[in-house]
Design a protein around this motif. Structure first.
Motif, PDB file in Angstrom:
ATOM      1  N   ALA A  37      16.981  -3.611  31.544  1.00 19.47           N
ATOM      2  CA  ALA A  37      18.128  -3.530  32.451  1.00 19.47           C
ATOM      3  C   ALA A  37      17.719  -2.909  33.783  1.00 19.47           C
ATOM      4  N   ALA A  38      16.892  -1.886  33.748  1.00 20.80           N
ATOM      5  CA  ALA A  38      16.399  -1.279  34.984  1.00 20.80           C
ATOM      6  C   ALA A  38      15.522  -2.266  35.749  1.00 20.80           C
ATOM      7  N   LEU A  39      14.675  -3.002  35.024  1.00 17.27           N
ATOM      8  CA  LEU A  39      13.839  -4.021  35.655  1.00 17.27           C
ATOM      9  C   LEU A  39      14.710  -5.115  36.263  1.00 17.27           C
ATOM     10  N   LEU A  40      15.790  -5.473  35.596  1.00 16.80           N
ATOM     11  CA  LEU A  40      16.709  -6.489  36.106  1.00 16.80           C
ATOM     12  C   LEU A  40      17.337  -6.047  37.420  1.00 16.80           C
ATOM     13  N   ALA A  41      17.717  -4.784  37.522  1.00 16.60           N
ATOM     14  CA  ALA A  41      18.323  -4.274  38.754  1.00 16.60           C
ATOM     15  C   ALA A  41      17.358  -4.400  39.931  1.00 16.60           C
ATOM     16  N   VAL A  42      16.105  -4.023  39.722  1.00 21.85           N
ATOM     17  CA  VAL A  42      15.114  -4.108  40.795  1.00 21.85           C
ATOM     18  C   VAL A  42      14.792  -5.566  41.103  1.00 21.85           C
ATOM     19  N   THR A  43      14.707  -6.387  40.076  1.00 25.24           N
ATOM     20  CA  THR A  43      14.419  -7.814  40.260  1.00 25.24           C
ATOM     21  C   THR A  43      15.531  -8.491  41.054  1.00 25.24           C
ATOM     22  N   ASP A  44      16.776  -8.165  40.747  1.00 22.42           N
ATOM     23  CA  ASP A  44      17.905  -8.709  41.503  1.00 22.42           C
ATOM     24  C   ASP A  44      17.863  -8.252  42.959  1.00 22.42           C
ATOM     25  N   GLU A  45      17.494  -7.002  43.164  1.00 16.53           N
ATOM     26  CA  GLU A  45      17.421  -6.492  44.532  1.00 16.53           C
ATOM     27  C   GLU A  45      16.337  -7.198  45.335  1.00 16.53           C
ATOM     28  N   LEU A  46      15.266  -7.581  44.676  1.00 13.01           N
ATOM     29  CA  LEU A  46      14.192  -8.311  45.357  1.00 13.01           C
ATOM     30  C   LEU A  46      14.540  -9.783  45.557  1.00 13.01           C
ATOM     31  N   GLY A  47      15.598 -10.254  44.912  1.00 17.10           N
ATOM     32  CA  GLY A  47      16.013 -11.645  45.072  1.00 17.10           C
ATOM     33  C   GLY A  47      15.227 -12.630  44.234  1.00 17.10           C
ATOM     34  N   LEU A  48      14.612 -12.178  43.160  1.00 23.70           N
ATOM     35  CA  LEU A  48      13.848 -13.053  42.270  1.00 23.70           C
ATOM     36  C   LEU A  48      14.788 -13.581  41.184  1.00 23.70           C
ATOM     37  N   SER A  77      11.721  -0.046  50.567  1.00 20.19           N
ATOM     38  CA  SER A  77      10.947  -1.165  51.104  1.00 20.19           C
ATOM     39  C   SER A  77      10.615  -2.137  49.971  1.00 20.19           C
ATOM     40  N   PRO A  78      10.339  -3.395  50.314  1.00 17.77           N
ATOM     41  CA  PRO A  78       9.958  -4.348  49.263  1.00 17.77           C
ATOM     42  C   PRO A  78       8.732  -3.892  48.475  1.00 17.77           C
ATOM     43  N   ALA A  79       7.767  -3.273  49.139  1.00 16.14           N
ATOM     44  CA  ALA A  79       6.571  -2.803  48.430  1.00 16.14           C
ATOM     45  C   ALA A  79       6.934  -1.732  47.407  1.00 16.14           C
ATOM     46  N   ALA A  80       7.825  -0.816  47.783  1.00 10.34           N
ATOM     47  CA  ALA A  80       8.250   0.231  46.847  1.00 10.34           C
ATOM     48  C   ALA A  80       9.014  -0.380  45.676  1.00 10.34           C
ATOM     49  N   LEU A  81       9.835  -1.377  45.956  1.00  9.11           N
ATOM     50  CA  LEU A  81      10.570  -2.046  44.881  1.00  9.11           C
ATOM     51  C   LEU A  81       9.622  -2.785  43.939  1.00  9.11           C
ATOM     52  N   HIS A  82       8.589  -3.428  44.480  1.00 13.25           N
ATOM     53  CA  HIS A  82       7.614  -4.124  43.633  1.00 13.25           C
ATOM     54  C   HIS A  82       6.838  -3.125  42.774  1.00 13.25           C
TER      55      HIS A  82
END
Length: 132
Positions: A37-48, A77-82
């Motif tokens: 679920a946490a990975l999903l939140a970050v993945t959604d924020e990155l637009g994947l 930043s996108p790098a921090a999100l990745h």
């Protein structure tokens, strides 16, 4: 010399307690669903979206209910999100391996590869407006 114990000891075994117990598998399911679920939140924020849909399917399978999707945006930043997503996928991979959940282990490994590749890709060059 000593007074006998008149009340129930706090050191008695919890095996006879009146609260429900969860098995190790149930605990791993809960932990894995949380990481996903946490990975999903970050993945959604990155637009994947494609990866997000696959993660959402696994969370729904583990929780028996569709997951809440991330609605807000952070200032990261996108790098921090990745980097965050890569770490979360790694945690999910460890729990999935412990639980022997091949589908989630493969998904987590693919997510790690996706985020590692995004981190390794060179950043887009900055173009100044009005520069020749």
């Amino acid at each position: 010399m000593y007074e006998p114990i008149r009340s129930k000891s706090v050191h008695t075994s919890a095996d006879n307690a009146d609260f429900p117990h969860r098995s190790r598998e149930d605990e791993l399911d809960i932990q894995l669903a949380g990481h996903l679920a946490a990975l999903l939140a970050v993945t959604d924020e990155l637009g994947l979206t494609a990866l997000g849909e696959r993660i959402a399917q696994q969370v729904a399978r583990l929780r028996s209910a569709p997951p809440a999707r991330h609605a807000g945006r952070s200032e990261a930043s996108p790098a921090a999100l990745h980097r965050r997503a890569h770490a979360l996928a790694g945690r999910a991979l460890v729990v999935a391996a412990s639980r022997a959940d091949t589908a989630v282990a493969i998904l987590a490994a693919e997510a790690m590869d996706t985020h590692a590749a995004a981190l390794a890709a060179p950043a887009a060059p900055t173009v100044l407006v009005g520069a020749p």
